[in-house]
Design an enzyme around this catalytic site. Sequence first.
Site, mmCIF file in Angstrom:
data_model
loop_
_atom_site.group_PDB
_atom_site.id
_atom_site.type_symbol
_atom_site.label_atom_id
_atom_site.label_comp_id
_atom_site.label_asym_id
_atom_site.label_seq_id
_atom_site.Cartn_x
_atom_site.Cartn_y
_atom_site.Cartn_z
ATOM 1 N N ASP A 122 0.887 -1.169 0.000
ATOM 2 C CA ASP A 122 0.000 0.000 0.000
ATOM 3 C C ASP A 122 0.917 1.210 0.000
ATOM 4 O OD1 ASP A 122 -1.581 2.172 0.604
ATOM 5 O OD2 ASP A 122 -2.269 1.434 2.556
ATOM 6 N N LYS B 9 2.632 11.713 -3.192
ATOM 7 C CA LYS B 9 1.709 10.891 -3.989
ATOM 8 C C LYS B 9 0.719 11.785 -4.741
ATOM 9 C CE LYS B 9 -1.638 7.122 -3.456
ATOM 10 N NZ LYS B 9 -2.117 6.098 -2.504
ATOM 11 N N GLU C 179 -7.470 0.616 -4.621
ATOM 12 C CA GLU C 179 -7.468 0.566 -3.158
ATOM 13 C C GLU C 179 -8.786 0.050 -2.567
ATOM 14 O OE1 GLU C 179 -6.082 4.475 -2.147
ATOM 15 O OE2 GLU C 179 -4.041 4.009 -2.764
ATOM 16 N N ASP D 154 -13.249 5.468 1.559
ATOM 17 C CA ASP D 154 -11.831 5.524 1.916
ATOM 18 C C ASP D 154 -11.357 6.968 1.982
ATOM 19 O OD1 ASP D 154 -9.096 5.436 2.113
ATOM 20 O OD2 ASP D 154 -8.783 4.169 0.360
#
Length: 563
Positions: free
Chosen positions: A6, A68, A145, A168
């Site tokens: 992850d 990211k 994800e 999420d």
Amino acid sequence: MIVGIDLGTTHSLVGRYGESGPELFRNALGEYLTPSVVSVGDDEQIIVGQAARDRLISHPALSVASFKRWMGASREVRLGTRSFRPEELSALVLRSLIADAEAALGEKVQEAVISVPAYFSDTQRKATRAAGELAGIRVERLINEPTAAALAYGLQERSDHSRVLVFDLGGGTFDVSILELFDGVIEVHASAGDNYLGGEDFLDLLQAACLAEHKLDAKSLAPQELGVLRRRLEAVKRELSQQGEVEFTCQLGEQTIAWKIDQDRFLQMADPLMQRMRAPLERAMRDAKLQPAQLDEIVLVGGASRMPLVSRLIARMFGKLPLRHVNPDQAIGLGACVAAGMKRRDAKLEEIVLTDVCPYTLGVEVGHRDAQGHVQSGLFSPLIQRNSVVPISREGTYGPMHERQATLMLNVYQGESPLVAHNIKLGQLEIPLNPTRPIGENQVSVRFTYDINGVLQVEATALSSEARYELVLEQNPGALSEAEIRARLAALSGLKIHPREKQENLALLARAERMYEEHLDARPLLQQWIMQFRQSLESQDERMIGEHRHNFVRAMDELEEQL
Ligand code: AMP
């Protein structure tokens, strides 16, 4: 060996599918979560993880986090004497994770399954693959994800047909996915999200409110001071998930500021962000053609989903409370491990077929001839609709607009607007036509194939000649070319990485230096401790260093408690 990773905005995890299911590996400091932070240290050594996170405060110009967010953008960040692309920073995090996995396993890791937000575009997915290559591993596959989260929750093992919404909220991204589970199959029915919404935005709110109340401007603070404030407010935000009211004081330069915030005020401040969260939730439900009552479960993932306002929003919108049997920080990492296990064809998982969706509509530019014979160009003709289950292949036929046209320029776009100008151009393909033939005989058949890794293949066949043309979408803006990846790989191999076995010492010094920045009163003491520990390191006597480290940790724990 294949691992599951992850690669998160705030932290990353690595693990594998073992004898008894998914298992995460600890890093050199004994933690499962490795902060996704990179710093350049003394002697230009690269530091990743907790020490780098502490250095965000003591050495802000040499440290970087949250990169990211820039994946797929052609942006570089300067750290000391060298500039880094987001792919390279991610590669450094990946290398650190792989070193931890190799230390735990005692064998080489060659392959990985890496999770990416469902909402990542092709360019962002390519950038993630490039990061893997730069880290020296083969990225066996990218997994969305939310799909990983469902695997971690074991939802694929349910025997009844159920519909699940995965919510999420991570540090920097928000993803909503609607999954359908039946007969051991997981299908992603809809996905939506916001690439620029996450826990950090809630932290920004707290920071803005706190500064405003003290009539301070973020620009007037030194980077160190701002770093200290953010760290303290991060703790405040987390405490607000546990209790109704939080008080804190913080030393900013010469000034001591005190602040108090309660849950109601936080809720009020966060209202615009809650409204932003509603939009992707509603869109995903609409795309999946579901009413709230048709959802069987709602699953929360990502550290920021711990905020009570998230459960509140969900209860209001869907009339039920979410599930949370898995640690929301680990769910995606564990799911990536399950997917890595699937890759190894573990018998227990063979039943599952994963189907993902294409997050954007893909199509080509076309023109339209109106009743007066005028050509209007720049229109978008979709071939693959957003949220189609992948892999998917769709075909369409296009022709020239004019007689004696010698070529057809096929412009490929992704996006949701009927006008190409508002969409993102992915590439183009030039198809020679036979200008001596009438328009009707000069048609071109176009096939789009979108695979499970988010790669789009465009094939065009000129029907007059049967000649075939294929498009490889490598000229994406922001994506590194193969040649660039090779060049960057060579440059990265020249970097000195801080040795893993010395990370504990480094993290300890970084922590002490961070505390030195934060606590003026404790500076003389900390300075003395830091000097003594450095001297002890120079002795290279491992037994003495070990003892000294043990005492140093205890002393700092006590000091931090007091402060
Ligand atoms: P992730 O991308 O999953 O690592 O998300 C980390 C985010 O979750 C950060 O923005 C954290 O501030 C946030 N977070 C972690 N724990 C909590 C908590 N107890 N309450 C509120 N936010 C949290």
